[in-house]
Design an enzyme around this catalytic site. Sequence first.
Site, PDB file in Angstrom:
ATOM      1  N   ALA A  81       0.844  -1.194   0.000  1.00 47.26           N
ATOM      2  CA  ALA A  81       0.000   0.000   0.000  1.00 47.26           C
ATOM      3  C   ALA A  81       0.877   1.240   0.000  1.00 47.26           C
ATOM      4  CB  ALA A  81      -0.894   0.031   1.239  1.00 47.26           C
ATOM      5  N   THR A  98      -2.687   2.301  -6.078  1.00 41.75           N
ATOM      6  CA  THR A  98      -2.193   1.086  -5.400  1.00 41.75           C
ATOM      7  C   THR A  98      -3.236   0.514  -4.441  1.00 41.75           C
ATOM      8  OG1 THR A  98       0.172   1.479  -5.623  1.00 41.75           O
ATOM      9  CG2 THR A  98      -0.529   0.286  -3.657  1.00 41.75           C
ATOM     10  N   THR A 132      -6.419  -0.772   8.300  1.00 42.61           N
ATOM     11  CA  THR A 132      -6.078   0.216   9.330  1.00 42.61           C
ATOM     12  C   THR A 132      -7.303   0.659  10.132  1.00 42.61           C
ATOM     13  OG1 THR A 132      -5.303   2.500   9.590  1.00 42.61           O
ATOM     14  CG2 THR A 132      -6.327   1.977   7.503  1.00 42.61           C
ATOM     15  N   ASP A 133      -7.047   1.168  11.327  1.00 44.36           N
ATOM     16  CA  ASP A 133      -8.139   1.740  12.136  1.00 44.36           C
ATOM     17  C   ASP A 133      -8.614   3.085  11.570  1.00 44.36           C
ATOM     18  OD1 ASP A 133      -5.953   3.335  12.835  1.00 44.36           O
ATOM     19  OD2 ASP A 133      -6.112   2.973  14.995  1.00 44.36           O
ATOM     20  N   GLU A 134      -7.818   3.685  10.656  1.00 42.13           N
ATOM     21  CA  GLU A 134      -8.177   5.021  10.145  1.00 42.13           C
ATOM     22  C   GLU A 134      -9.464   4.996   9.334  1.00 42.13           C
ATOM     23  OE1 GLU A 134      -5.188   7.590   8.741  1.00 42.13           O
ATOM     24  OE2 GLU A 134      -3.668   6.793  10.084  1.00 42.13           O
ATOM     25  N   TYR A 158      -5.769   8.811   2.207  1.00 44.74           N
ATOM     26  CA  TYR A 158      -5.227   7.484   2.563  1.00 44.74           C
ATOM     27  C   TYR A 158      -6.316   6.604   3.185  1.00 44.74           C
ATOM     28  CZ  TYR A 158      -3.160   3.940   5.606  1.00 44.74           C
ATOM     29  OH  TYR A 158      -2.889   2.756   6.248  1.00 44.74           O
ATOM     30  N   LYS A 162      -8.010   3.090   1.787  1.00 47.43           N
ATOM     31  CA  LYS A 162      -8.007   1.812   2.529  1.00 47.43           C
ATOM     32  C   LYS A 162      -9.444   1.338   2.772  1.00 47.43           C
ATOM     33  CE  LYS A 162      -4.959  -0.203   4.002  1.00 47.43           C
ATOM     34  NZ  LYS A 162      -4.052  -1.243   3.433  1.00 47.43           N
ATOM     35  N   ASN A 188       1.433   1.318  14.309  1.00 46.35           N
ATOM     36  CA  ASN A 188       2.571   0.443  14.606  1.00 46.35           C
ATOM     37  C   ASN A 188       3.841   1.258  14.810  1.00 46.35           C
ATOM     38  OD1 ASN A 188       2.250  -2.744  12.935  1.00 46.35           O
ATOM     39  ND2 ASN A 188       0.611  -1.431  13.628  1.00 46.35           N
TER      40      ASN A 188
HETATM   41  P1  NAD Z   1       5.134   0.936   4.111  1.00 51.18           P
HETATM   42  O1  NAD Z   1       4.799   2.184   3.349  1.00 51.18           O
HETATM   43  O2  NAD Z   1       6.285   0.934   5.037  1.00 51.18           O
HETATM   44  O3  NAD Z   1       5.357  -0.266   3.078  1.00 51.18           O
HETATM   45  C1  NAD Z   1       4.539  -0.481   1.966  1.00 51.18           C
HETATM   46  C2  NAD Z   1       5.228  -1.478   1.040  1.00 51.18           C
HETATM   47  O4  NAD Z   1       4.374  -1.710  -0.090  1.00 51.18           O
HETATM   48  C3  NAD Z   1       6.565  -0.967   0.478  1.00 51.18           C
HETATM   49  O5  NAD Z   1       7.531  -1.976   0.563  1.00 51.18           O
HETATM   50  C4  NAD Z   1       6.241  -0.643  -0.976  1.00 51.18           C
HETATM   51  O6  NAD Z   1       7.351  -0.791  -1.844  1.00 51.18           O
HETATM   52  C5  NAD Z   1       5.148  -1.648  -1.273  1.00 51.18           C
HETATM   53  N1  NAD Z   1       4.267  -1.226  -2.372  1.00 51.18           N
HETATM   54  C6  NAD Z   1       3.681  -0.002  -2.527  1.00 51.18           C
HETATM   55  N2  NAD Z   1       2.963   0.013  -3.669  1.00 51.18           N
HETATM   56  C7  NAD Z   1       3.075  -1.224  -4.222  1.00 51.18           C
HETATM   57  C8  NAD Z   1       2.536  -1.831  -5.387  1.00 51.18           C
HETATM   58  N3  NAD Z   1       1.742  -1.133  -6.213  1.00 51.18           N
HETATM   59  N4  NAD Z   1       2.849  -3.106  -5.649  1.00 51.18           N
HETATM   60  C9  NAD Z   1       3.655  -3.813  -4.823  1.00 51.18           C
HETATM   61  N5  NAD Z   1       4.204  -3.294  -3.718  1.00 51.18           N
HETATM   62  C10 NAD Z   1       3.913  -2.011  -3.407  1.00 51.18           C
HETATM   63  O7  NAD Z   1       3.783   0.547   4.845  1.00 51.18           O
HETATM   64  P2  NAD Z   1       3.559  -0.164   6.266  1.00 51.18           P
HETATM   65  O8  NAD Z   1       3.525   0.867   7.321  1.00 51.18           O
HETATM   66  O9  NAD Z   1       4.483  -1.306   6.378  1.00 51.18           O
HETATM   67  O10 NAD Z   1       2.056  -0.695   6.068  1.00 51.18           O
HETATM   68  C11 NAD Z   1       1.808  -1.972   5.494  1.00 51.18           C
HETATM   69  C12 NAD Z   1       0.308  -2.203   5.456  1.00 51.18           C
HETATM   70  O11 NAD Z   1      -0.238  -2.136   6.766  1.00 51.18           O
HETATM   71  C13 NAD Z   1      -0.454  -1.143   4.629  1.00 51.18           C
HETATM   72  O12 NAD Z   1      -1.482  -1.793   3.936  1.00 51.18           O
HETATM   73  C14 NAD Z   1      -1.006  -0.193   5.674  1.00 51.18           C
HETATM   74  O13 NAD Z   1      -2.189   0.412   5.214  1.00 51.18           O
HETATM   75  C15 NAD Z   1      -1.269  -1.163   6.818  1.00 51.18           C
HETATM   76  N6  NAD Z   1      -1.234  -0.580   8.181  1.00 51.18           N
HETATM   77  C16 NAD Z   1      -0.144   0.143   8.583  1.00 51.18           C
HETATM   78  C17 NAD Z   1      -0.107   0.633   9.907  1.00 51.18           C
HETATM   79  C18 NAD Z   1       1.088   1.424  10.420  1.00 51.18           C
HETATM   80  O14 NAD Z   1       1.016   1.941  11.537  1.00 51.18           O
HETATM   81  N7  NAD Z   1       2.179   1.532   9.682  1.00 51.18           N
HETATM   82  C19 NAD Z   1      -1.173   0.378  10.773  1.00 51.18           C
HETATM   83  C20 NAD Z   1      -2.274  -0.352  10.297  1.00 51.18           C
HETATM   84  C21 NAD Z   1      -2.281  -0.840   9.011  1.00 51.18           C
HETATM   85  O1  DAU Z   2      -3.624   4.255  12.661  1.00 51.55           O
HETATM   86  C1  DAU Z   2      -2.942   3.450  11.745  1.00 51.55           C
HETATM   87  C2  DAU Z   2      -2.195   4.326  10.779  1.00 51.55           C
HETATM   88  O2  DAU Z   2      -1.107   4.879  11.495  1.00 51.55           O
HETATM   89  C3  DAU Z   2      -1.708   3.577   9.542  1.00 51.55           C
HETATM   90  O3  DAU Z   2      -2.808   3.117   8.812  1.00 51.55           O
HETATM   91  C4  DAU Z   2      -0.851   4.494   8.668  1.00 51.55           C
HETATM   92  O4  DAU Z   2      -0.321   3.764   7.581  1.00 51.55           O
HETATM   93  C5  DAU Z   2       0.280   5.035   9.518  1.00 51.55           C
HETATM   94  O5  DAU Z   2       1.050   5.952   8.758  1.00 51.55           O
HETATM   95  C6  DAU Z   2      -0.254   5.715  10.770  1.00 51.55           C
HETATM   96  O6  DAU Z   2      -0.953   6.953  10.429  1.00 51.55           O
HETATM   97  P1  DAU Z   2      -0.777   8.279  11.318  1.00 51.55           P
HETATM   98  O7  DAU Z   2      -1.133   9.440  10.496  1.00 51.55           O
HETATM   99  O8  DAU Z   2      -1.451   8.117  12.634  1.00 51.55           O
HETATM  100  O9  DAU Z   2       0.820   8.165  11.580  1.00 51.55           O
HETATM  101  P2  DAU Z   2       1.987   9.259  11.551  1.00 51.55           P
HETATM  102  O10 DAU Z   2       3.200   8.589  12.100  1.00 51.55           O
HETATM  103  O11 DAU Z   2       2.108   9.926  10.223  1.00 51.55           O
HETATM  104  O12 DAU Z   2       1.491  10.346  12.595  1.00 51.55           O
HETATM  105  C7  DAU Z   2       1.186   9.966  13.929  1.00 51.55           C
HETATM  106  C8  DAU Z   2       0.658  11.219  14.635  1.00 51.55           C
HETATM  107  O13 DAU Z   2       1.748  12.153  14.763  1.00 51.55           O
HETATM  108  C9  DAU Z   2      -0.419  11.937  13.851  1.00 51.55           C
HETATM  109  O14 DAU Z   2      -1.362  12.472  14.772  1.00 51.55           O
HETATM  110  C10 DAU Z   2       0.320  13.075  13.148  1.00 51.55           C
HETATM  111  C11 DAU Z   2       1.439  13.403  14.115  1.00 51.55           C
HETATM  112  N1  DAU Z   2       2.700  13.905  13.504  1.00 51.55           N
HETATM  113  C12 DAU Z   2       3.243  13.168  12.488  1.00 51.55           C
HETATM  114  C13 DAU Z   2       4.403  13.586  11.871  1.00 51.55           C
HETATM  115  C14 DAU Z   2       5.014  12.796  10.729  1.00 51.55           C
HETATM  116  C15 DAU Z   2       3.298  15.051  13.975  1.00 51.55           C
HETATM  117  O15 DAU Z   2       2.803  15.703  14.923  1.00 51.55           O
HETATM  118  N2  DAU Z   2       4.457  15.468  13.367  1.00 51.55           N
HETATM  119  C16 DAU Z   2       5.021  14.798  12.318  1.00 51.55           C
HETATM  120  O16 DAU Z   2       6.066  15.270  11.787  1.00 51.55           O
END
Ligand code: NAD
Ligand code: DAU
Length: 354
Positions: A81, A98, A132-134, A158, A162, A188
């Site tokens: 994603a 994507t 995601t919870d979003e 985003y 999702k 995470n």
């Molecule tokens: P990330 O951005 O770190 O990694 C995404 C990966 O997907 C990358 O390796 C990228 O190269 C690959 N990718 C992107 N577009 C692609 C495509 N078209 N084809 C094949 N590969 C592709 O993301 P993440 O934080 O590891 O999140 C992974 C999944 O978990 C996502 O679906 C995200 O929505 C979900 N998620 C993330 C969080 C979080 O806090 N990071 C929380 C809940 C759910």
């Molecule tokens: O809740 C799950 C989601 O958590 C996932 O689905 C997303 O992929 C992941 O990116 C994450 O989204 P958030 O927007 O919550 O995460 P982020 O780390 O971008 O931001 C966390 C909080 O911190 C949010 O309230 C915005 C704030 N923030 C973020 C950045 C990058 C700041 O205050 N300053 C910053 O520079």
Amino acid sequence: MILVTGGAGFIGANFVLDWIATEGTPVVNLDKLTYAGNPDNLASLRGDARHIFVKGDINDRALVASLLQQHQPSAIVHLAAESHVDRSIHAPGEFVQTNVVGTFSLLEEARAYWGALTEPAKSQFRFLHVSTDEVYGSLGPADPAFSELTAYAPNSPYAASKAASDHLVRAYHHTYGLPTITTNCSNNYGPFQFPEKLIPLMIRNALEQKPLPVYGDGQQIRDWLHVTDHCAGIRTALHKGRIGETYNIGGNSEKTNLDVVHTLCAILDDALPSHAPHAKLIAYVKDRPGHDRRYAINATKMKNELAWSPAEPFESGLRKTVAWYLSHQEWVNNVTSGAYRNWVETNYANRGTA
Ligand code: NAD
Ligand code: DAU
């Protein structure tokens, strides 16, 4: 054999490493290697025949079809994603391409592959969609945490992309009987997270003695979960989850952003006392447009039905995470060279103060 998409990203790489360490069965890892994907995350698997890496796009249906035919996976774990909310505000198109179209393409190929399977492989196959919870939108201070029954109300491009992918997954189960499971997880943190997200961005900036940009008043709340707990949750849902169901995964660990940043600063003060206090670097900057105020997950269904609960407390998990980034500065330098600088310019340069 399972097929993982997005296995070179943050959660995907942790998931592949965790799967091979715990299950020991082979993984085909399909990843486009966008800016967020990094094969170095899987360096410890070099030479291990159980990890088959394929650089490619989930939108490349011929490639997906041939991988399914060749490897005959018993499951697809779909993590690929575009994942960063701020990037979705600046450039939403790639998120639709994507997260929505890509998930549709994958579902179509999964449906064709699964439809042609014979028993027992057909009954055993699963399509696990990581979400995601979003998708549930934003909570008020006194609202109950998101449950699987909470109505969808995505607020960012985003989250909307999702949510759309979740709906497609649901429809493929309802209409075609595809054996799907969806997980909706909270924020995470842990090793290999790209330094555009709050925790690794703050660690990197603090190490470089740069401002720590807190959006708005910093009182937004997120429910933090260590990535290893998320990986265990995905494995549990894959093995024990009921077909067609959704499962919320969360950390029972609500924190304001400002609390997270102050805790990080305190940990860094211990590790690097010569730069203390790191909190002097905190800078309030203009808020994220449409910024969700609070997320919180009710993970009772995971606990009661599947016997999964988070194991890593936030404070120890955060200490381990800071230690990981301190001992992997070359990894940080590699992923933040080049295009990363353009992103920092785009997101922060003209932001001004809150
Ligand atoms: P990330 O951005 O770190 O990694 C995404 C990966 O997907 C990358 O390796 C990228 O190269 C690959 N990718 C992107 N577009 C692609 C495509 N078209 N084809 C094949 N590969 C592709 O993301 P993440 O934080 O590891 O999140 C992974 C999944 O978990 C996502 O679906 C995200 O929505 C979900 N998620 C993330 C969080 C979080 O806090 N990071 C929380 C809940 C759910
Ligand atoms: O809740 C799950 C989601 O958590 C996932 O689905 C997303 O992929 C992941 O990116 C994450 O989204 P958030 O927007 O919550 O995460 P982020 O780390 O971008 O931001 C966390 C909080 O911190 C949010 O309230 C915005 C704030 N923030 C973020 C950045 C990058 C700041 O205050 N300053 C910053 O520079």
